[in-house]
Write a protein that holds these residues in place. Structure first.
Motif, PDB file in Angstrom:
ATOM      1  N   ILE A   1      45.816  68.446  62.921  1.00 21.72           N
ATOM      2  CA  ILE A   1      44.530  67.624  63.130  1.00 21.72           C
ATOM      3  C   ILE A   1      43.677  67.430  62.236  1.00 21.72           C
ATOM      4  O   ILE A   1      43.342  66.209  62.038  1.00 21.72           O
ATOM      5  CB  ILE A   1      43.964  68.225  64.493  1.00 21.72           C
ATOM      6  CG1 ILE A   1      45.000  68.652  65.711  1.00 21.72           C
ATOM      7  CG2 ILE A   1      42.533  67.505  64.793  1.00 21.72           C
ATOM      8  CD1 ILE A   1      44.353  69.693  66.673  1.00 21.72           C
ATOM      9  N   ARG A   2      43.543  68.442  61.232  1.00 24.25           N
ATOM     10  CA  ARG A   2      42.455  68.206  60.060  1.00 24.25           C
ATOM     11  C   ARG A   2      41.377  67.653  60.303  1.00 24.25           C
ATOM     12  O   ARG A   2      40.833  66.728  59.753  1.00 24.25           O
ATOM     13  CB  ARG A   2      43.377  67.596  59.032  1.00 24.25           C
ATOM     14  CG  ARG A   2      44.973  68.142  58.616  1.00 24.25           C
ATOM     15  CD  ARG A   2      45.674  67.218  57.708  1.00 24.25           C
ATOM     16  NE  ARG A   2      45.132  67.682  56.253  1.00 24.25           N
ATOM     17  CZ  ARG A   2      45.720  68.511  55.703  1.00 24.25           C
ATOM     18  NH1 ARG A   2      46.654  69.438  56.247  1.00 24.25           N
ATOM     19  NH2 ARG A   2      45.280  68.557  54.383  1.00 24.25           N
ATOM     20  N   PRO A   3      40.296  68.402  61.076  1.00 27.81           N
ATOM     21  CA  PRO A   3      39.141  67.688  61.198  1.00 27.81           C
ATOM     22  C   PRO A   3      38.398  68.029  59.979  1.00 27.81           C
ATOM     23  O   PRO A   3      38.708  69.050  59.106  1.00 27.81           O
ATOM     24  CB  PRO A   3      38.498  68.711  62.377  1.00 27.81           C
ATOM     25  CG  PRO A   3      39.532  70.017  62.506  1.00 27.81           C
ATOM     26  CD  PRO A   3      40.759  69.533  61.942  1.00 27.81           C
ATOM     27  N   ALA A   4      37.117  67.475  59.960  1.00 28.93           N
ATOM     28  CA  ALA A   4      36.145  67.899  58.834  1.00 28.93           C
ATOM     29  C   ALA A   4      35.696  69.063  59.246  1.00 28.93           C
ATOM     30  O   ALA A   4      35.916  69.587  60.093  1.00 28.93           O
ATOM     31  CB  ALA A   4      35.202  66.856  59.009  1.00 28.93           C
ATOM     32  N   THR A   5      35.654  69.899  58.106  1.00 29.08           N
ATOM     33  CA  THR A   5      35.130  71.411  58.265  1.00 29.08           C
ATOM     34  C   THR A   5      34.289  71.961  57.219  1.00 29.08           C
ATOM     35  O   THR A   5      34.284  71.070  56.032  1.00 29.08           O
ATOM     36  CB  THR A   5      36.555  72.435  58.607  1.00 29.08           C
ATOM     37  OG1 THR A   5      36.068  73.642  58.980  1.00 29.08           O
ATOM     38  CG2 THR A   5      37.068  72.532  57.190  1.00 29.08           C
TER      39      THR A   5
END
Length: 130
Positions: A102-106
């Motif tokens: 998914i690689r959300p901003a984190t």
């Protein structure tokens, strides 16, 4: 599709009633999940184990998002609060297991203290539901 009404999700964590917050809130297409500690049935899960604690946080977040009508694939942002930065790889591994594709901003930061000294990690999330 959500008609714009505010939906509040509770998880039963002991601090929700004391502080006056919801585990998650959905308004329109957005879902915000509060800082999530590794709690189950009022007890801290994985004492001394940052990986187990992070997995528990992720499970609670997943449940909250699904209860609000979203999916993990809708998550666009996470924030990770660590009691000790040395735990970043363990917590990062758990985050990857849930969000690797998914690689959300984190963001991952160390904080001075969390609400209980046995809690090593707290995680929050935001989702946009199409």
């Amino acid at each position: 599709m959500n008609d714009g009404k505010t939906i509040r999700i509770a998880s039963g964590a002991p601090w929700e009633e004391i502080v006056g917050y919801s585990r998650a809130v959905r308004k329109g297409n957005m879902i915000w999940v509060s800082g999530t500690a590794p709690m189950k049935d009022g007890n801290i899960v994985g004492i001394g184990d940052p990986y187990r604690q992070a997995v528990m946080c992720m499970r609670i977040i997943k449940n909250a998002i699904e209860s609000a009508g979203g999916k993990l694939t809708d998550v666009v942002r996470t924030r990770i609060y660590l009691a000790k930065m040395r735990d970043w790889e363990h917590v990062g591994r758990a985050h990857y297991e849930f969000f690797g594709d998914i690689r959300p901003a984190t963001t991952m930061v160390q904080v001075d203290k969390l609400i209980n000294p046995a809690i090593l990690v707290e995680i929050e999330a935001e989702a946009y539901v199409e």
